[in-house]
Write a protein that holds these residues in place. Structure first.
Motif, PDB file in Angstrom:
ATOM      1  N   ASN A 104       0.819  -1.216   0.000  1.00 46.22           N
ATOM      2  CA  ASN A 104       0.000   0.000   0.000  1.00 46.22           C
ATOM      3  C   ASN A 104       0.853   1.267   0.000  1.00 46.22           C
ATOM      4  O   ASN A 104       0.508   2.256  -0.651  1.00 46.22           O
ATOM      5  CB  ASN A 104      -0.947   0.005   1.205  1.00 46.22           C
ATOM      6  N   LEU A 105       1.964   1.236   0.715  1.00 48.65           N
ATOM      7  CA  LEU A 105       2.862   2.398   0.717  1.00 48.65           C
ATOM      8  C   LEU A 105       3.542   2.568  -0.636  1.00 48.65           C
ATOM      9  O   LEU A 105       3.780   3.695  -1.080  1.00 48.65           O
ATOM     10  CB  LEU A 105       3.896   2.256   1.836  1.00 48.65           C
ATOM     11  N   LEU A 108       1.088   4.269  -2.779  1.00 45.33           N
ATOM     12  CA  LEU A 108       1.102   5.696  -2.463  1.00 45.33           C
ATOM     13  C   LEU A 108       2.254   6.387  -3.183  1.00 45.33           C
ATOM     14  O   LEU A 108       2.083   7.470  -3.768  1.00 45.33           O
ATOM     15  CB  LEU A 108       1.221   5.893  -0.950  1.00 45.33           C
ATOM     16  N   ILE A 235      -6.273   8.911  10.760  1.00 49.18           N
ATOM     17  CA  ILE A 235      -5.853   7.776   9.923  1.00 49.18           C
ATOM     18  C   ILE A 235      -6.878   7.511   8.824  1.00 49.18           C
ATOM     19  O   ILE A 235      -6.529   7.342   7.655  1.00 49.18           O
ATOM     20  CB  ILE A 235      -5.664   6.513  10.790  1.00 49.18           C
ATOM     21  N   PHE A 239      -5.587   8.143   4.988  1.00 52.98           N
ATOM     22  CA  PHE A 239      -5.443   6.954   4.150  1.00 52.98           C
ATOM     23  C   PHE A 239      -6.676   6.718   3.276  1.00 52.98           C
ATOM     24  O   PHE A 239      -6.564   6.133   2.196  1.00 52.98           O
ATOM     25  CB  PHE A 239      -5.125   5.734   5.010  1.00 52.98           C
ATOM     26  N   VAL A 242      -6.041   8.856   0.303  1.00 49.23           N
ATOM     27  CA  VAL A 242      -5.020   8.205  -0.526  1.00 49.23           C
ATOM     28  C   VAL A 242      -5.643   7.059  -1.321  1.00 49.23           C
ATOM     29  O   VAL A 242      -5.380   6.892  -2.519  1.00 49.23           O
ATOM     30  CB  VAL A 242      -3.858   7.678   0.347  1.00 49.23           C
ATOM     31  N   TYR A 278      -8.353   0.678   1.347  1.00 46.66           N
ATOM     32  CA  TYR A 278      -6.948   1.070   1.483  1.00 46.66           C
ATOM     33  C   TYR A 278      -6.605   1.380   2.941  1.00 46.66           C
ATOM     34  O   TYR A 278      -5.507   1.073   3.413  1.00 46.66           O
ATOM     35  CB  TYR A 278      -6.654   2.296   0.609  1.00 46.66           C
ATOM     36  N   ALA A 279      -7.552   1.984   3.652  1.00 45.48           N
ATOM     37  CA  ALA A 279      -7.283   2.414   5.030  1.00 45.48           C
ATOM     38  C   ALA A 279      -7.335   1.270   6.035  1.00 45.48           C
ATOM     39  O   ALA A 279      -6.696   1.349   7.093  1.00 45.48           O
ATOM     40  CB  ALA A 279      -8.285   3.502   5.435  1.00 45.48           C
ATOM     41  N   PHE A 282      -4.211  -0.150   7.880  1.00 46.41           N
ATOM     42  CA  PHE A 282      -3.603   0.841   8.768  1.00 46.41           C
ATOM     43  C   PHE A 282      -4.460   1.042  10.026  1.00 46.41           C
ATOM     44  O   PHE A 282      -3.931   1.243  11.127  1.00 46.41           O
ATOM     45  CB  PHE A 282      -3.422   2.163   8.022  1.00 46.41           C
TER      46      PHE A 282
END
Length: 294
Positions: A104-105, A108, A235, A239, A242, A278-279, A282
């Protein structure tokens, strides 16, 4: 004659926009109602509904990245059963979380600094497993964060409320006050003002959720204190935005406006769940930290 034509066009667009708003509102309300009812019915209903949503989302994503694969659905079913519904090994979940976080990072990074997402062209199974499938796995693990594994629907409902509040405030603030583009080459309509407004909305929702859960003893407030909801709102907002940008970039590369047509006025299921998917890893990671410090 010209004035009459302009008046007709203006009236037509007002009527069209009103109809579109009504359709969006009805389909959105139906979507929220189905999800909320399933969450409060039982864990089995919750898992069943989100497995169906995962199948639909998977189908839309595979079309988006031009991948024909029945194996992806097998992986989805296996991950749902062995990593979420029946956790065979908690260490396997933690490893899956770490790998999903890295992927996921990287997504990003690709949104911010590359013209195309490389994984769109190759290594498509990486995004299928550690982006789409993991999003649903950790989303369905959130309501069983308690040590005894008890299903807590208020927790996952609260996460969705944070996300919906972020989206609503981002839309309203961005539409009325947005002037500075957030990432125009990916999503021309998103603005910095909208992003900040969405975060403010999520923070406000977090404050309200804390007070309601504390007043009615719905969630362990000694564990989920106010600072937890504030952090979770940030958060979710960051995210979630994103995740929306990543999906916008996937659609832009695929040359489509929406990922599907299942929800009138909203597009596909992937369009509705892109932020929370996506979130969710996290959010789950943060809740693990909360578990550890409490």
């Amino acid at each position: 004659m010209e004035v009459a034509q302009k008046t007709y066009i203006c009236c037509y667009w007002k009527t069209y926009n009103m109809k579109e708003t009504i359709v969006r509102t009805i389909s959105g309300a139906l979507y929220i109602s189905i999800i909320t009812i399933a969450m409060f019915t039982s864990r089995e209903w919750f898992m069943g509904l989100f497995f169906v949503l995962a199948l639909i989302t998977m189908s839309e994503f595979l079309k988006l990245v031009h991948l024909t694969s029945y194996f992806a659905y097998f992986l989805l079913a296996a991950a749902f059963y062995f990593l979420s519904y029946r956790v065979i090994d908690i260490n396997a979940v933690y490893l899956f979380l770490i790998l999903s976080g890295f992927v996921n990072l990287f997504l990003l990074k690709d949104v911010l600094w590359t013209s195309k997402i490389p994984m769109f062209e190759k290594k498509k199974y990486i995004t299928v497993v550690f982006y789409i499938i993991s999003g649903f796995v950790f989303l369905t693990l959130i309501p069983v964060m308690d040590v005894d594994g008890k299903f807590v629907p208020y927790l996952i409902v609260s996460v969705f409320i944070l996300m919906w509040s972020n989206d609503t405030f981002a839309y309203l603030i961005g539409k009325n006050f947005g002037k500075h583009k957030l990432l125009e080459r990916v999503s021309p309509k998103k603005t910095i003002e909208g992003f900040l407004g969405g975060m403010l909305g999520a923070l406000l929702a977090g404050f309200i959720i804390f007070n309601i859960t504390k007043s009615y003893n719905l969630i362990d407030t000694e564990k989920y204190e106010l600072w937890v909801w504030i952090c979770m709102a940030i958060i979710v907002s960051f995210f979630g935005t994103v995740g929306d940008l990543i999906q916008s970039k996937f659609k832009r590369q695929a040359g489509v406006k929406d990922s599907g047509i299942i929800m009138p006025g909203h597009g596909g299921m992937y369009d509705r769940l892109d932020s929370i998917l996506y979130a969710s890893p996290f959010i789950y990671a943060f809740l693990l930290i909360v578990d550890y410090v409490s």
